[in-house]
Design an enzyme around this catalytic site. Structure first.
Site, mmCIF file in Angstrom:
data_model
loop_
_atom_site.group_PDB
_atom_site.id
_atom_site.type_symbol
_atom_site.label_atom_id
_atom_site.label_comp_id
_atom_site.label_asym_id
_atom_site.label_seq_id
_atom_site.Cartn_x
_atom_site.Cartn_y
_atom_site.Cartn_z
ATOM 1 C CE LYS A 51 -24.541 18.559 -9.081
ATOM 2 N NZ LYS A 51 -24.893 18.968 -7.724
ATOM 3 C CD GLN A 95 -23.093 18.918 -4.518
ATOM 4 O OE1 GLN A 95 -23.136 19.353 -5.652
ATOM 5 N NE2 GLN A 95 -23.911 17.972 -4.092
ATOM 6 C CG ASP A 118 -29.435 22.789 -6.662
ATOM 7 O OD1 ASP A 118 -29.422 21.948 -7.589
ATOM 8 O OD2 ASP A 118 -28.528 22.888 -5.810
#
Ligand code: NDP
Length: 291
Positions: A51, A95, A118
């Site tokens: 990422k 994460q 997200d």
């Protein structure tokens, strides 16, 4: 039969993202993504690394915050609060999975929903169901929809069976497919579903998000169906240097003979997830900068 090339579709999404980043820079703002990693999970480290690399490739700012496994809930909440208050950061993700002593749902709720790229915050879950386009949609199902569109698949009135009901893939996927504009008739299957193969044989579109290697075999698929394989599963393979290979939730070699279009693993849904994360970060930046 069409193999839907996720790498190609992701590249075209990223080309557009890069143009948007340039336009934002011209207007005086550089999109910034913060990625928080708690602990030493090797797969998470790989995901976070890719990422951050992708941000750099696109000319976007990124901040990687690697915290030790012993980080407490309070310490992590403090980091999230600092990122919420930082105007150079437009997207925040923590994460998954964090270490077991961390209450992940509470962390997600602490992220400013305007920075929740997200799309896991309850406010964004609600916006998806409400079909409010200002919200953020989880990257993997958003990517699956792009793949379906890119393959020219007619979703209106189609019967879509989504296998899996997670908050990350199955549920948002079902919402996207049934939303106005996509207009599919959606059935969501899970581990308690009866006669799954028979149900799937009624599907024009199957989205498999199960986490079981090659579970969807040819007998699940009617001739001419479209199959989107979200699964990423490691199976032992002594012939490979690493000792394993990655397979999807679909038995590709069989299903490919029957379907009208299919996503391969790897090279299907996987590359789309990160592309949509970049797109969500640009969207967050634009919304926060009121551009
Ligand atoms: P979860 O484990 O959260 O959910 C799996 C779902 O599958 C659950 O709803 C479960 O049902 C259902 N299920 C399990 N066994 C069966 C069965 N035998 N028959 C029918 N349904 C079953 O997984 P995720 O949604 O997070 O991920 C699914 C897959 O997608 C994984 O392989 C994961 O690695 C992959 N993935 C890939 C991404 C990408 O970027 N390509 C991103 C995210 C995930 P129940 O609810 O009843 O337990």
């Amino acid at each position: 039969m069409q193999v839907i090339n996720g790498k190609e579709v992701a590249a075209s999404v990223l080309t557009k993202v890069q143009q948007d980043i340039e336009a934002l820079k011209q207007a005086g703002v550089v999109p910034g993504l913060a990625v928080v990693l708690v602990g030493e999970d090797p797969a998470s480290k790989v995901y976070v690394g890719s990422k951050v690399r992708k941000c750099a490739e696109l000319g976007m700012n990124s901040r990687k915050i690697a915290l030790p496994t012993e980080t407490t809930q309070q310490e992590l909440l403090k980091v999230v609060a600092e990122l919420n208050a930082d105007s150079s950061i437009h997207g925040i993700l923590v994460q998954s999975p964090p270490p077991p002593h961390i209450d992940e749902a509470a962390i997600v709720r602490a992220i400013d929903p305007r920075k929740d790229v997200d799309g896991f915050h309850p406010e964004n879950v609600a916006k998806l169901v409400l079909e409010d386009p200002s919200g953020f949609v989880p990257c993997t199902p958003l990517g699956c929809m792009q793949l379906i569109k890119s393959a020219g698949v007619e979703t209106q009135g189609a019967h879509a069976v989504v296998i899996g009901r997670s908050m990350i893939v199955g549920k948002p996927m079902a919402s996207l497919l049934m939303a106005k504009g996509a207009d599919a008739t959606v059935t969501v299957a899970h581990s308690r579903t009866r006669d799954l193969a028979q149900l799937c044989r009624t599907a024009d579109i199957i989205v498999a998000a199960v986490g079981r290697p090659e579970m969807v075999t040819a007998d699940f698929v009617k001739d001419g169906a479209v199959v989107i394989d979200v699964g990423i599963n490691r199976v032992e393979d002594a012939s490979r240097e690493k000792g394993y290979r990655i397979v999807g939730d679909v038995k590709y070699s069989e299903v490919v003979q029957k379907c009208r279009a299919i996503t391969p693993v790897p090279g299907g849904v996987g590359p789309m997830t990160i592309a949509m994360l970049m797109a969500n970060t640009v969207k967050a930046c634009r919304q926060q900068a009121l551009l």
